[in-house]
Design a protein around this motif. Structure first.
Motif, PDB file in Angstrom:
ATOM      1  N   CYS A 121       0.830  -1.210   0.000  1.00  0.00           N
ATOM      2  CA  CYS A 121       0.000   0.000   0.000  1.00  0.00           C
ATOM      3  C   CYS A 121       0.866   1.263   0.000  1.00  0.00           C
ATOM      4  O   CYS A 121       0.401   2.334  -0.424  1.00  0.00           O
ATOM      5  N   GLY A 122       2.112   1.170   0.473  1.00  0.00           N
ATOM      6  CA  GLY A 122       2.984   2.338   0.508  1.00  0.00           C
ATOM      7  C   GLY A 122       3.798   2.538  -0.751  1.00  0.00           C
ATOM      8  O   GLY A 122       4.593   3.487  -0.827  1.00  0.00           O
ATOM      9  N   ILE A 123       3.642   1.688  -1.732  1.00  0.00           N
ATOM     10  CA  ILE A 123       4.428   1.805  -2.964  1.00  0.00           C
ATOM     11  C   ILE A 123       4.059   3.057  -3.739  1.00  0.00           C
ATOM     12  O   ILE A 123       4.901   3.703  -4.369  1.00  0.00           O
ATOM     13  N   GLY A 124       2.779   3.424  -3.687  1.00  0.00           N
ATOM     14  CA  GLY A 124       2.328   4.595  -4.440  1.00  0.00           C
ATOM     15  C   GLY A 124       1.741   4.200  -5.782  1.00  0.00           C
ATOM     16  O   GLY A 124       1.679   3.027  -6.135  1.00  0.00           O
ATOM     17  N   PRO A 125       1.304   5.183  -6.541  1.00  0.00           N
ATOM     18  CA  PRO A 125       0.627   4.897  -7.816  1.00  0.00           C
ATOM     19  C   PRO A 125       1.568   4.255  -8.829  1.00  0.00           C
ATOM     20  O   PRO A 125       2.751   4.594  -8.917  1.00  0.00           O
ATOM     21  N   THR A 126       1.029   3.315  -9.566  1.00  0.00           N
ATOM     22  CA  THR A 126       1.779   2.634 -10.622  1.00  0.00           C
ATOM     23  C   THR A 126       0.847   2.409 -11.806  1.00  0.00           C
ATOM     24  O   THR A 126      -0.365   2.579 -11.702  1.00  0.00           O
ATOM     25  N   GLU A 127       1.425   2.038 -12.909  1.00  0.00           N
ATOM     26  CA  GLU A 127       0.656   1.606 -14.072  1.00  0.00           C
ATOM     27  C   GLU A 127       0.840   0.097 -14.241  1.00  0.00           C
ATOM     28  O   GLU A 127       1.875  -0.451 -13.875  1.00  0.00           O
ATOM     29  N   THR A 128      -0.180  -0.545 -14.812  1.00  0.00           N
ATOM     30  CA  THR A 128      -0.129  -1.997 -14.955  1.00  0.00           C
ATOM     31  C   THR A 128       1.043  -2.431 -15.825  1.00  0.00           C
ATOM     32  O   THR A 128       1.194  -1.983 -16.956  1.00  0.00           O
ATOM     33  N   HIS A 129       1.875  -3.306 -15.252  1.00  0.00           N
ATOM     34  CA  HIS A 129       2.977  -3.927 -15.982  1.00  0.00           C
ATOM     35  C   HIS A 129       2.907  -5.420 -15.677  1.00  0.00           C
ATOM     36  O   HIS A 129       3.408  -5.872 -14.649  1.00  0.00           O
ATOM     37  N   ASN A 130       2.291  -6.164 -16.576  1.00  0.00           N
ATOM     38  CA  ASN A 130       2.002  -7.567 -16.269  1.00  0.00           C
ATOM     39  C   ASN A 130       3.156  -8.519 -16.554  1.00  0.00           C
ATOM     40  O   ASN A 130       3.048  -9.711 -16.251  1.00  0.00           O
ATOM     41  N   THR A 131       4.252  -8.039 -17.116  1.00  0.00           N
ATOM     42  CA  THR A 131       5.417  -8.912 -17.336  1.00  0.00           C
ATOM     43  C   THR A 131       6.713  -8.335 -16.765  1.00  0.00           C
ATOM     44  O   THR A 131       7.689  -9.071 -16.622  1.00  0.00           O
ATOM     45  N   ASP A 132       6.726  -7.043 -16.460  1.00  0.00           N
ATOM     46  CA  ASP A 132       7.974  -6.422 -15.978  1.00  0.00           C
ATOM     47  C   ASP A 132       7.721  -5.457 -14.824  1.00  0.00           C
ATOM     48  O   ASP A 132       8.371  -4.443 -14.697  1.00  0.00           O
TER      49      ASP A 132
END
Length: 394
Positions: A121-132
């Protein structure tokens, strides 16, 4: 590679989990080891399912949190490792000790799950990266901490699996359990290659540049998981695999006995045994078929002719046969002639005389000899010649 390996392994693992669950429910056993195997395989199946790129993206959209599938997969992996440890403890320790150590590991699993959830939960916003996903965001300190916690928990579980399996394999006798334990240990060692590569990813992103070997990740993860599951289930399917040659041999004997059995049962239908749900197994079917042949021969005894047997013996000796093959031709000729005599209701002038008891044969040799009789009954020209030449001996 993810698109090929992970879906295939997911299907394989779900199939194995369904079979294990069915076996557990059918046995009605409350043995924790059975539940641990089912749980471990199910968690592995879920791991490979959500790690499939298409499912990863779909799950992210459904939950509304980018890359939440990574958390799900990592939690399943840690749970998978813990389930295997519990299973091995129940295999190798007394029940009281196994239960105590299992509780310790389950408590540790709960702590790891909470910590991983908080760190994610502390990682912050991300975009979907389903292989990397790892390679893309490993430079973030929060994700680095999350990954190191996950990798530490998983590595500790793999090391524990190796620690339990390899020494204990030396204590059990040769067989499928020993092979299974060693295969499981090797699979855990291959899993450590996966964790090592992931640690390199974190170090590369946070500290200094190292050569990337990302292609190893799906191979090591898939191979390690496959070896572990194969090893854990090997005691169950290994014995069946070893029994395949014997089963094939029984099926071949059933096919060879069929002409003799069918002729006798048609002439003496009362010898047919009642059907039972066990009769579908080749070993049981073969046992039943032999019993029915012998029972029919007893009914046929008044019609068995010594003259036919003598004639068949002379033909067989002239043809160079001896021992078991000669005896099979003699018996087959007597049975074939007796069936004809029974249909005509004509007793032979020289009926079969009680002879000395047959030498004791083990069950395997006895069935093999009966198969020789059946083959001679169905196709030997010597049998047909002997029956025709003694047709008037009734």
């Amino acid at each position: 590679m993810h698109d090929l390996l992970y879906p295939g392994l997911a299907v394989l693992a779900w199939t194995a989990a369904a079979l294990r669950l069915g076996a557990t429910l059918h046995s009605g056993s409350g043995n924790p080891a059975r539940h641990a195997v089912t749980g471990a395989v199910a968690l592995l199946a879920l791991t490979f399912t959500v790690s499939t790129p298409a499912v990863w993206a779909l799950a992210d959209r459904a939950v509304g949190v980018e890359n939440v599938t990574a958390l799900i997969a990592h939690l399943c992996v840690v749970g998978f490792s813990t389930s295997i440890q519990v299973l091995l403890l129940w295999w190798t320790k007394p029940p009281e000790e196994a239960g105590r150590h299992s509780r310790y590991r389950l408590v540790a699993l709960a702590v790891v799950v909470v910590l991983l959830f908080v760190l994610f939960c502390g990682i912050g916003p991300t975009e979907t990266h389903n292989t990397d996903f790892v390679v893309t965001y490993a430079h973030r300190p929060q994700l680095a901490a999350y990954l190191l916690m996950y990798l530490a928990a998983f590595s500790a579980g793999l090391l524990d699996i190796i620690r339990i399996c390899w020494p204990y394999a030396r204590l059990v006798g040769p067989g499928w359990l020993r092979r299974g334990l060693r295969t499981t240990a090797v699979g855990a060692a291959v899993g450590l290659v996966y964790t090592l590569v992931r640690i390199v990813d974190v170090i590369t992103a946070v500290c200094w540049e190292l050569p990337r070997v990302e292609w190893i990740v799906p191979i090591a993860a898939s191979t390690g998981a496959l070896l572990v599951i194969s090893g854990l289930t090997m005691p169950a399917w290994g014995t069946r695999l070893a029994a395949l040659p014997a089963t094939a041999h029984r099926i071949r004997l059933l096919r060879q006995l069929r002409p003799l059995w069918a002729a006798l049962c048609a002439a003496v239908p009362t010898v047919r045994l009642a059907h039972d749900r066990r009769w579908w197994r080749p070993a049981d079917r073969l046992h039943r078929r032999v019993i029915e042949i012998y029972d029919a021969r007893l009914v046929l005894r008044p019609y068995l002719s010594e003259a036919v047997g003598d004639r068949a013996r002379r033909h067989a000796e002239a043809g160079g046969l001896g021992d078991d093959d000669l005896a099979a031709v003699v018996e087959a000729a007597k049975v074939r002639a007796a069936l004809a005599a029974m249909r005509a209701d004509v007793r032979p002038r020289r009926p079969e005389l009680p002879g000395p008891p047959d030498p004791a044969l083990d069950e395997v040799r006895e069935v093999e000899q009966l198969a020789r009789v059946a083959r001679a009954f169905a196709s030997s020209p010597l049998v047909g010649a002997a029956v025709r030449e003694t047709a008037n001996d009734t």
